[in-house]
Design a protein around this motif. Structure first.
Motif, short mmCIF file in Angstrom:
data_model
loop_
_atom_site.label_atom_id
_atom_site.label_comp_id
_atom_site.label_asym_id
_atom_site.label_seq_id
_atom_site.Cartn_x
_atom_site.Cartn_y
_atom_site.Cartn_z
N ALA A 108 10.43 0.91 -8.79
CA ALA A 108 9.22 1.37 -8.11
C ALA A 108 9.39 1.28 -6.60
CB ALA A 108 8.02 0.55 -8.57
N GLN A 109 10.03 0.22 -6.13
CA GLN A 109 10.24 0.08 -4.70
C GLN A 109 11.13 1.20 -4.17
OE1 GLN A 109 12.64 -3.16 -3.29
NE2 GLN A 109 11.36 -3.45 -1.50
N LEU A 112 8.83 4.33 -4.29
CA LEU A 112 7.63 4.29 -3.46
C LEU A 112 7.91 3.91 -2.01
CD1 LEU A 112 4.53 4.33 -3.21
CD2 LEU A 112 4.52 1.95 -3.98
N LEU A 113 8.75 2.92 -1.81
CA LEU A 113 8.95 2.39 -0.46
C LEU A 113 10.45 2.31 -0.17
CD1 LEU A 113 6.98 1.44 1.74
CD2 LEU A 113 7.48 -0.91 1.05
N LEU A 142 3.04 -0.87 3.65
CA LEU A 142 3.72 0.41 3.46
C LEU A 142 4.25 0.93 4.79
CD1 LEU A 142 1.59 2.96 4.49
CD2 LEU A 142 0.29 1.85 2.66
N VAL A 167 -0.98 -1.56 -4.71
CA VAL A 167 0.21 -0.72 -4.84
C VAL A 167 -0.18 0.72 -5.11
CG1 VAL A 167 2.29 -0.32 -6.20
CG2 VAL A 167 1.63 -2.64 -5.63
N ALA A 171 0.64 3.95 -2.77
CA ALA A 171 1.32 5.14 -3.27
C ALA A 171 0.52 6.40 -2.95
CB ALA A 171 1.53 5.02 -4.78
N GLY A 175 1.88 9.39 -0.47
CA GLY A 175 1.97 10.77 -0.94
C GLY A 175 1.22 11.72 -0.04
#
Length: 359
Positions: A108-109, A112-113, A142, A167, A171, A175
């Motif tokens: 996920a990291q 997402l990041l 973020l 989180v 996200a 986006g």
């Protein structure tokens, strides 16, 4: 690996050589207990069976099988071994689940990041993210970068709240930024768009019904402007390091955080600052400046940054990471993120420089 088997052999030998009234059999419980400390379910079960079997063998050799006291001792050893084996099986299952959670968190990291590229346009960039939870790789902090035809845009922010809801909000905001930042609208227009994304998202704050918002700083670096444009939405101001001096970029009053734009009518002040070659700009979240040591003293970021004047962005963040963790004793109370930016245009090719000469 050999220690449990050595224990079983030594204890069984000593038990066989001593009179029957000297009960050394309970010491065999040490073998499965030691095995559980470093091995898994299967080896612990094998050692447990061997320990009980060795005790039965010694009892048979001493003709004490059927004696109530000795049978009770063997039953207690078997029961203890079963408890250790069951505990080891449960622990191994939890370890597998935790390993899967870590894998999902790391994936996920990465999605997402993602770490920012080392170079974006004429900028040298470095980024770091430190999660407060030891088993979590991402949280509510973020950052992101996007290119337009003429500039580079950066975002750093902090979602109010923690956990999966934070989180999810991060996200959503990322986006929205990636989908809009590459357009040629002004930076205040980008801030208004992101504010609307947070304000009108139906999932924002759905975990507890509380209003959720995001503090953020938006920056735009023109490729040929030697300057930086800044819109601050309730976030700690960026720090500019220039020739050993650190200044905050906070000329205009900060706008409300993203999601609370109704309080300022959707109007965002745009500040412009000089950003020359050799200047270093540090963006950070409040997890950095609000970090406390054992005595409760805050981390003095401005003073620390002034001492790193000759460092590259990557070196600055490496120093910041080690210094911050040392300040808090290795464990942060809140997530922390930071971006270091330096203007470093690519060197001109010698032939191009010669071709530009008159005559």
């Amino acid at each position: 690996m050999a220690s449990p088997f050595v224990l079983i052999a030594l204890i069984s030998l000593a038990d066989a050589l001593t009179p029957p009234y000297v009960e050394l059999g309970p010491l065999l419980m040490a073998a499965p207990a030691v095995t559980a400390a470093f091995a898994g379910f299967r080896l612990t079960a094998l050692v447990s069976v061997l320990a009980v079997g060795a005790r039965l063998a010694v009892a048979s050799l001493q003709h004490t099988v059927g004696v109530s006291s000795r049978d009770g001792e063997i039953a207690a050893l078997a029961a203890g071994a079963i408890v250790v084996v069951v505990f080891t099986a449960v622990r191994d299952r939890h370890r597998r689940v935790l390993s899967q959670v870590r894998s999902v968190s790391e994936a996920a990291q990465k999605v997402l990041l993602r770490p920012l590229p080392d170079r974006i346009g004429p900028l040298t960039v470095a980024s770091v993210y430190l999660a407060a939870e030891a088993e979590a790789q991402i949280g509510g902090d973020l950052y992101a970068a996007a290119r337009t035809h003429t500039s580079t845009r950066l975002l750093i922010g902090d979602v109010r709240g923690k956990g999966l809801a934070a989180v999810g909000d991060a996200a959503m905001l990322l986006g929205s930024f990636y989908g809009f930042a590459h357009r040629q609208e002004t930076l205040p227009a980008l801030a208004a768009h992101l504010d609307g994304s947070v304000r009108w998202d139906p999932h924002t704050g759905e975990d507890n019904g509380e209003e959720r918002f995001v503090t953020a700083v938006l920056l735009d670096f023109p490729d040929h402007g030697r300057c930086v444009h800044v819109v601050n939405c309730g976030h700690p101001p960026p720090l500019m390091l220039r020739r050993g001096t650190v200044v905050q970029l906070n000329r205009s009053p900060s706008a409300p955080p993203l999601g609370l734009g109704e309080f300022n009518g959707g109007q965002y002040a745009l500040d412009k600052f000089a950003f020359e070659e050799g200047d270093l700009l540090l963006l950070y979240t409040d997890g950095v400046v609000e970090a406390r040591d054992e005595s409760g003293a805050f981390y003095l970021l401005t003073e620390r940054l002034a001492a790193w004047g000759d460092c590259t962005p990557d070196d600055v963040l490496q120093c910041l990471r080690g210094d911050l963790l040392a300040h808090v004793g290795g464990r942060l109370a809140d997530d922390a993120a930071a971006i270091a930016v330096m203007y470093a245009p690519p060197p001109r090719h010698p032939s191009a420089a010669q071709g530009a000469q008159p005559g």
